[in-house]
Design a protein around this motif. Structure first.
Motif, PDB file in Angstrom:
ATOM      1  N   ASN A   1     -42.872  33.966 -15.605  1.00 31.74           N
ATOM      2  CA  ASN A   1     -44.276  33.648 -15.352  1.00 31.74           C
ATOM      3  C   ASN A   1     -44.567  32.155 -15.484  1.00 31.74           C
ATOM      4  O   ASN A   1     -45.387  31.605 -14.768  1.00 31.74           O
ATOM      5  CB  ASN A   1     -45.172  34.417 -16.318  1.00 31.74           C
ATOM      6  CG  ASN A   1     -45.298  35.882 -15.951  1.00 31.74           C
ATOM      7  OD1 ASN A   1     -45.212  36.257 -14.776  1.00 31.74           O
ATOM      8  ND2 ASN A   1     -45.495  36.729 -16.939  1.00 31.74           N
TER       9      ASN A   1
ATOM     10  N   THR B   1     -43.396  47.278 -13.496  1.00 30.83           N
ATOM     11  CA  THR B   1     -42.559  47.283 -12.305  1.00 30.83           C
ATOM     12  C   THR B   1     -42.732  48.558 -11.501  1.00 30.83           C
ATOM     13  O   THR B   1     -43.144  49.603 -12.019  1.00 30.83           O
ATOM     14  CB  THR B   1     -41.081  47.131 -12.677  1.00 30.83           C
ATOM     15  OG1 THR B   1     -40.709  48.197 -13.566  1.00 30.83           O
ATOM     16  CG2 THR B   1     -40.818  45.801 -13.362  1.00 30.83           C
TER      17      THR B   1
ATOM     18  N   THR C   1     -41.793  45.696  -7.010  1.00 26.06           N
ATOM     19  CA  THR C   1     -42.856  44.759  -7.363  1.00 26.06           C
ATOM     20  C   THR C   1     -42.938  44.646  -8.880  1.00 26.06           C
ATOM     21  O   THR C   1     -42.476  45.534  -9.607  1.00 26.06           O
ATOM     22  CB  THR C   1     -44.228  45.201  -6.835  1.00 26.06           C
ATOM     23  OG1 THR C   1     -44.572  46.463  -7.413  1.00 26.06           O
ATOM     24  CG2 THR C   1     -44.228  45.319  -5.323  1.00 26.06           C
TER      25      THR C   1
ATOM     26  N   ALA D   1     -39.745  34.954  -9.194  1.00 20.34           N
ATOM     27  CA  ALA D   1     -39.388  36.370  -9.241  1.00 20.34           C
ATOM     28  C   ALA D   1     -37.929  36.518  -8.836  1.00 20.34           C
ATOM     29  O   ALA D   1     -37.450  35.818  -7.936  1.00 20.34           O
ATOM     30  CB  ALA D   1     -40.261  37.179  -8.300  1.00 20.34           C
TER      31      ALA D   1
ATOM     32  N   ILE E   1     -36.058  44.110 -10.857  1.00 19.41           N
ATOM     33  CA  ILE E   1     -36.931  42.977 -10.583  1.00 19.41           C
ATOM     34  C   ILE E   1     -37.390  42.381 -11.908  1.00 19.41           C
ATOM     35  O   ILE E   1     -37.639  43.112 -12.874  1.00 19.41           O
ATOM     36  CB  ILE E   1     -38.134  43.378  -9.706  1.00 19.41           C
ATOM     37  CG1 ILE E   1     -38.897  42.143  -9.232  1.00 19.41           C
ATOM     38  CG2 ILE E   1     -39.053  44.366 -10.419  1.00 19.41           C
ATOM     39  CD1 ILE E   1     -39.938  42.438  -8.154  1.00 19.41           C
ATOM     40  N   SER E   2     -37.466  41.073 -11.951  1.00 21.62           N
ATOM     41  CA  SER E   2     -37.963  40.380 -13.134  1.00 21.62           C
ATOM     42  C   SER E   2     -38.697  39.123 -12.688  1.00 21.62           C
ATOM     43  O   SER E   2     -38.621  38.750 -11.512  1.00 21.62           O
ATOM     44  CB  SER E   2     -36.812  40.021 -14.079  1.00 21.62           C
ATOM     45  OG  SER E   2     -35.878  39.170 -13.433  1.00 21.62           O
ATOM     46  N   ARG E   3     -39.401  38.495 -13.621  1.00 28.20           N
ATOM     47  CA  ARG E   3     -40.106  37.271 -13.259  1.00 28.20           C
ATOM     48  C   ARG E   3     -40.215  36.331 -14.434  1.00 28.20           C
ATOM     49  O   ARG E   3     -40.248  36.762 -15.593  1.00 28.20           O
ATOM     50  CB  ARG E   3     -41.488  37.572 -12.663  1.00 28.20           C
ATOM     51  CG  ARG E   3     -42.479  38.172 -13.596  1.00 28.20           C
ATOM     52  CD  ARG E   3     -43.768  38.563 -12.871  1.00 28.20           C
ATOM     53  NE  ARG E   3     -44.628  37.425 -12.594  1.00 28.20           N
ATOM     54  CZ  ARG E   3     -45.785  37.499 -11.939  1.00 28.20           C
ATOM     55  NH1 ARG E   3     -46.198  38.664 -11.466  1.00 28.20           N
ATOM     56  NH2 ARG E   3     -46.522  36.424 -11.726  1.00 28.20           N
TER      57      ARG E   3
ATOM     58  N   CYS F   1     -39.960  37.944   0.150  1.00 24.73           N
ATOM     59  CA  CYS F   1     -40.779  37.838  -1.051  1.00 24.73           C
ATOM     60  C   CYS F   1     -42.245  37.970  -0.656  1.00 24.73           C
ATOM     61  O   CYS F   1     -42.679  37.447   0.387  1.00 24.73           O
ATOM     62  CB  CYS F   1     -40.533  36.488  -1.711  1.00 24.73           C
ATOM     63  SG  CYS F   1     -41.507  36.215  -3.202  1.00 24.73           S
TER      64      CYS F   1
ATOM     65  N   SER G   1     -47.851  40.455 -13.499  1.00 26.87           N
ATOM     66  CA  SER G   1     -47.711  39.383 -14.488  1.00 26.87           C
ATOM     67  C   SER G   1     -47.499  39.948 -15.886  1.00 26.87           C
ATOM     68  O   SER G   1     -46.917  39.282 -16.742  1.00 26.87           O
ATOM     69  CB  SER G   1     -48.947  38.476 -14.465  1.00 26.87           C
ATOM     70  OG  SER G   1     -50.120  39.231 -14.686  1.00 26.87           O
TER      71      SER G   1
ATOM     72  N   MET H   1     -45.876  39.980  -7.853  1.00 23.62           N
ATOM     73  CA  MET H   1     -44.800  39.421  -7.049  1.00 23.62           C
ATOM     74  C   MET H   1     -43.866  40.560  -6.692  1.00 23.62           C
ATOM     75  O   MET H   1     -43.691  41.502  -7.483  1.00 23.62           O
ATOM     76  CB  MET H   1     -44.043  38.315  -7.811  1.00 23.62           C
ATOM     77  CG  MET H   1     -44.941  37.169  -8.268  1.00 23.62           C
ATOM     78  SD  MET H   1     -44.039  35.870  -9.150  1.00 23.62           S
ATOM     79  CE  MET H   1     -43.241  35.030  -7.773  1.00 23.62           C
TER      80      MET H   1
END
Length: 115
Positions: free
Chosen positions: A71, A55, A48, A76, A67-69, A93, A51, A32
């Motif tokens: 899951n 980064t 980017t 994101a 950036i973080s996500r 995105c 998973s 992502m």
């Protein structure tokens, strides 16, 4: 059907902060990320994340953007600090579907950094 919903853009003064969110649905996503396109310029990579949490950042945002996500929820985030006028752009995105790496784009959210 893959869907991306972006939020968090807006107008902010130089030195300020914004957080963008991208909620993806319809599949599982390997990578992502965020890209941006300023007026009269080509779309460029911002950051980017895989998973697994690896980064990658554009040199122009290193140390300012994170950036973080999530899951579990396919979300994101892009935390943008110390914003500069040159960060003004439409932020998109972008995700890659896990099983075939197909890429999908969000509709874009506008970020304007101005006093």
């Amino acid at each position: 059907q893959v869907q991306l919903v972006e939020s968090g853009g807006g107008l902010v003064q130089p030195g300020g902060s914004l957080r963008l969110s991208c909620e993806a649905s319809g599949s599982i996503f390997s990578r992502m990320g965020w890209y941006r396109q300023a007026p009269g310029k080509q779309r460029e990579l911002v950051a980017t994340i895989t998973s697994g949490g690896t980064t990658n950042y554009a040199d122009s945002v290193k140390g300012r953007f994170t950036i973080s996500r999530d899951n579990a929820n396919n979300v994101a985030y892009l935390q943008m600090n110390s914003l500069k006028p040159e960060d003004t752009a439409v932020y998109y995105c972008n995700v890659n579907r896990l099983f075939d790496s197909a890429a999908y784009w969000g509709q874009g959210t506008r970020v304007t950094v101005s006093s």
